[in-house]
Design a protein around this motif. Structure first.
Motif, PDB file in Angstrom:
ATOM      1  N   ARG A  19       0.823  -1.213   0.000  1.00 33.25           N
ATOM      2  CA  ARG A  19       0.000   0.000   0.000  1.00 33.25           C
ATOM      3  C   ARG A  19       0.856   1.262   0.000  1.00 33.25           C
ATOM      4  O   ARG A  19       0.528   2.245  -0.679  1.00 33.25           O
ATOM      5  CB  ARG A  19      -0.928  -0.021   1.223  1.00 33.25           C
ATOM      6  CG  ARG A  19      -2.011   1.028   1.216  1.00 33.25           C
ATOM      7  CD  ARG A  19      -2.935   0.816   2.410  1.00 33.25           C
ATOM      8  NE  ARG A  19      -3.465  -0.545   2.401  1.00 33.25           N
ATOM      9  CZ  ARG A  19      -3.770  -1.219   3.504  1.00 33.25           C
ATOM     10  NH1 ARG A  19      -3.572  -0.666   4.690  1.00 33.25           N
ATOM     11  NH2 ARG A  19      -4.271  -2.442   3.427  1.00 33.25           N
ATOM     12  N   TYR A  20       1.963   1.242   0.721  1.00 31.94           N
ATOM     13  CA  TYR A  20       2.846   2.414   0.746  1.00 31.94           C
ATOM     14  C   TYR A  20       3.414   2.703  -0.641  1.00 31.94           C
ATOM     15  O   TYR A  20       3.525   3.866  -1.057  1.00 31.94           O
ATOM     16  CB  TYR A  20       3.987   2.188   1.735  1.00 31.94           C
ATOM     17  CG  TYR A  20       3.617   2.424   3.184  1.00 31.94           C
ATOM     18  CD1 TYR A  20       3.654   3.709   3.727  1.00 31.94           C
ATOM     19  CD2 TYR A  20       3.239   1.367   4.008  1.00 31.94           C
ATOM     20  CE1 TYR A  20       3.318   3.927   5.049  1.00 31.94           C
ATOM     21  CE2 TYR A  20       2.904   1.575   5.328  1.00 31.94           C
ATOM     22  CZ  TYR A  20       2.938   2.857   5.844  1.00 31.94           C
ATOM     23  OH  TYR A  20       2.604   3.081   7.157  1.00 31.94           O
ATOM     24  N   GLU A  23       0.818   4.208  -2.941  1.00 34.98           N
ATOM     25  CA  GLU A  23       0.651   5.631  -2.649  1.00 34.98           C
ATOM     26  C   GLU A  23       1.807   6.460  -3.178  1.00 34.98           C
ATOM     27  O   GLU A  23       1.655   7.663  -3.431  1.00 34.98           O
ATOM     28  CB  GLU A  23       0.508   5.829  -1.140  1.00 34.98           C
ATOM     29  CG  GLU A  23      -0.771   5.218  -0.568  1.00 34.98           C
ATOM     30  CD  GLU A  23      -0.811   5.257   0.948  1.00 34.98           C
ATOM     31  OE1 GLU A  23       0.218   5.650   1.555  1.00 34.98           O
ATOM     32  OE2 GLU A  23      -1.854   4.887   1.525  1.00 34.98           O
ATOM     33  N   ALA A  24       2.979   5.839  -3.351  1.00 37.70           N
ATOM     34  CA  ALA A  24       4.166   6.560  -3.838  1.00 37.70           C
ATOM     35  C   ALA A  24       4.289   6.532  -5.356  1.00 37.70           C
ATOM     36  O   ALA A  24       5.207   7.138  -5.919  1.00 37.70           O
ATOM     37  CB  ALA A  24       5.428   5.963  -3.215  1.00 37.70           C
ATOM     38  N   LYS A  25       3.381   5.843  -6.037  1.00 44.23           N
ATOM     39  CA  LYS A  25       3.531   5.640  -7.469  1.00 44.23           C
ATOM     40  C   LYS A  25       3.450   6.946  -8.256  1.00 44.23           C
ATOM     41  O   LYS A  25       4.149   7.123  -9.256  1.00 44.23           O
ATOM     42  CB  LYS A  25       2.469   4.662  -7.975  1.00 44.23           C
ATOM     43  CG  LYS A  25       2.808   4.041  -9.315  1.00 44.23           C
ATOM     44  CD  LYS A  25       1.885   2.900  -9.655  1.00 44.23           C
ATOM     45  CE  LYS A  25       2.292   2.272 -10.991  1.00 44.23           C
ATOM     46  NZ  LYS A  25       1.387   1.152 -11.360  1.00 44.23           N
ATOM     47  N   ASP A  26       2.607   7.875  -7.836  1.00 41.53           N
ATOM     48  CA  ASP A  26       2.508   9.162  -8.539  1.00 41.53           C
ATOM     49  C   ASP A  26       3.787   9.974  -8.373  1.00 41.53           C
ATOM     50  O   ASP A  26       4.209  10.697  -9.275  1.00 41.53           O
ATOM     51  CB  ASP A  26       1.313   9.968  -8.007  1.00 41.53           C
ATOM     52  CG  ASP A  26      -0.019   9.360  -8.424  1.00 41.53           C
ATOM     53  OD1 ASP A  26      -0.036   8.598  -9.417  1.00 41.53           O
ATOM     54  OD2 ASP A  26      -1.028   9.632  -7.753  1.00 41.53           O
ATOM     55  N   GLU A  27       4.402   9.853  -7.211  1.00 44.54           N
ATOM     56  CA  GLU A  27       5.619  10.614  -6.911  1.00 44.54           C
ATOM     57  C   GLU A  27       6.846  10.008  -7.601  1.00 44.54           C
ATOM     58  O   GLU A  27       7.708  10.738  -8.096  1.00 44.54           O
ATOM     59  CB  GLU A  27       5.829  10.636  -5.399  1.00 44.54           C
ATOM     60  CG  GLU A  27       7.112  11.301  -4.942  1.00 44.54           C
ATOM     61  CD  GLU A  27       7.286  11.152  -3.437  1.00 44.54           C
ATOM     62  OE1 GLU A  27       6.664  11.947  -2.700  1.00 44.54           O
ATOM     63  OE2 GLU A  27       8.024  10.248  -3.005  1.00 44.54           O
ATOM     64  N   ALA A  92       6.588  10.284   0.019  1.00 45.87           N
ATOM     65  CA  ALA A  92       5.807   9.039  -0.024  1.00 45.87           C
ATOM     66  C   ALA A  92       6.702   7.835  -0.289  1.00 45.87           C
ATOM     67  O   ALA A  92       6.563   6.777   0.335  1.00 45.87           O
ATOM     68  CB  ALA A  92       4.717   9.144  -1.091  1.00 45.87           C
ATOM     69  N   ALA A  96       7.686   4.687   2.151  1.00 42.85           N
ATOM     70  CA  ALA A  96       7.461   3.308   1.698  1.00 42.85           C
ATOM     71  C   ALA A  96       8.716   2.469   1.881  1.00 42.85           C
ATOM     72  O   ALA A  96       8.658   1.324   2.356  1.00 42.85           O
ATOM     73  CB  ALA A  96       7.041   3.315   0.228  1.00 42.85           C
TER      74      ALA A  96
END
Length: 205
Positions: A19-20, A23-27, A92, A96
């Motif tokens: 999940r972390y 959430e960091a995929k856009d960054e 993010a 992660a």
């Protein structure tokens, strides 16, 4: 009488770790994507084992042969990425990577024991009714009621998992407990009762 100490091994959850990175995929799409791909490979191994209805021994062998190399590769990738200065601790991706490294020893425990799962999604789903009802239950009793509630719900969910009627199981258990010894407890767990009933059930010709 002193209580005997019980060794507890903590098990990490790959759904939380994943999940972390989601959430960091856009960054950091490239780096997070590489990590998520490796996690997908881990889940593919588990999906195949479930489809095959693999026993505990086979799960352990397959995980050692297939999942361990993936985990070793994944660990190297996370360590290398964590050393890159561009990922600050509060970013993010930084969070992660830090979470994965801090939890690593717990995240790899599942490959050592065929009874263990790669994540605790099943347990969280079983706990969801309790979480939803928590507000309504806040006055159910003293502080110790929380522990008692957890014990009762654990027994009930284990009955459901093993296909037992919780009411019938608890009625039988409570009627037998006054004459039981501590050594007999292992013989009346939901898992033990379910196995005994399966053994007693007549086999189809």
């Amino acid at each position: 009488m002193a209580q005997s100490e019980v060794a507890i091994t903590l098990l990490g959850c790959w759904a939380h770790a994943r999940r972390y990175f989601v959430e960091a995929k856009d960054e950091a799409p490239q780096y997070a994507g590489l990590i998520l791909l490796q996690i997908r490979h881990l889940y593919a191994v588990e999906a195949r084992l479930r489809k095959q209805r693999a026993g505990l021994g086979l799960c352990e062998v397959v995980r050692q042969q297939e999942s361990v190399p993936i985990l070793e590769r994944l660990h190297r990738m996370i360590e290398v990425m964590s050393r890159k200065a561009r990922f600050t601790p509060k970013s993010a991706m930084g969070q992660a990577l830090t979470y994965a490294l801090n939890q690593w020893e717990r995240l790899v425990v599942y490959v050592e024991d065929g009874r263990l799962q790669i994540d605790n999604n099943r347990i969280e789903n079983a706990m969801r009714p309790a979480a939803l009802g928590r507000k309504n239950w806040q006055f159910i009793g003293e502080a110790g009621a929380g522990h008692l509630t957890a014990v009762c719900l654990t027994i009930i969910e284990n009955c459901r998992r093993w296909g037992l009627n919780p009411f019938e199981y608890l009625r039988d258990l409570l009627s037998r407990m006054p004459t039981m010894t501590n050594r007999q407890i292992k013989d009346v767990t939901p898992a033990a009762v379910a196995r005994m009933l399966a053994w007693q059930r007549p086999q189809a010709a």
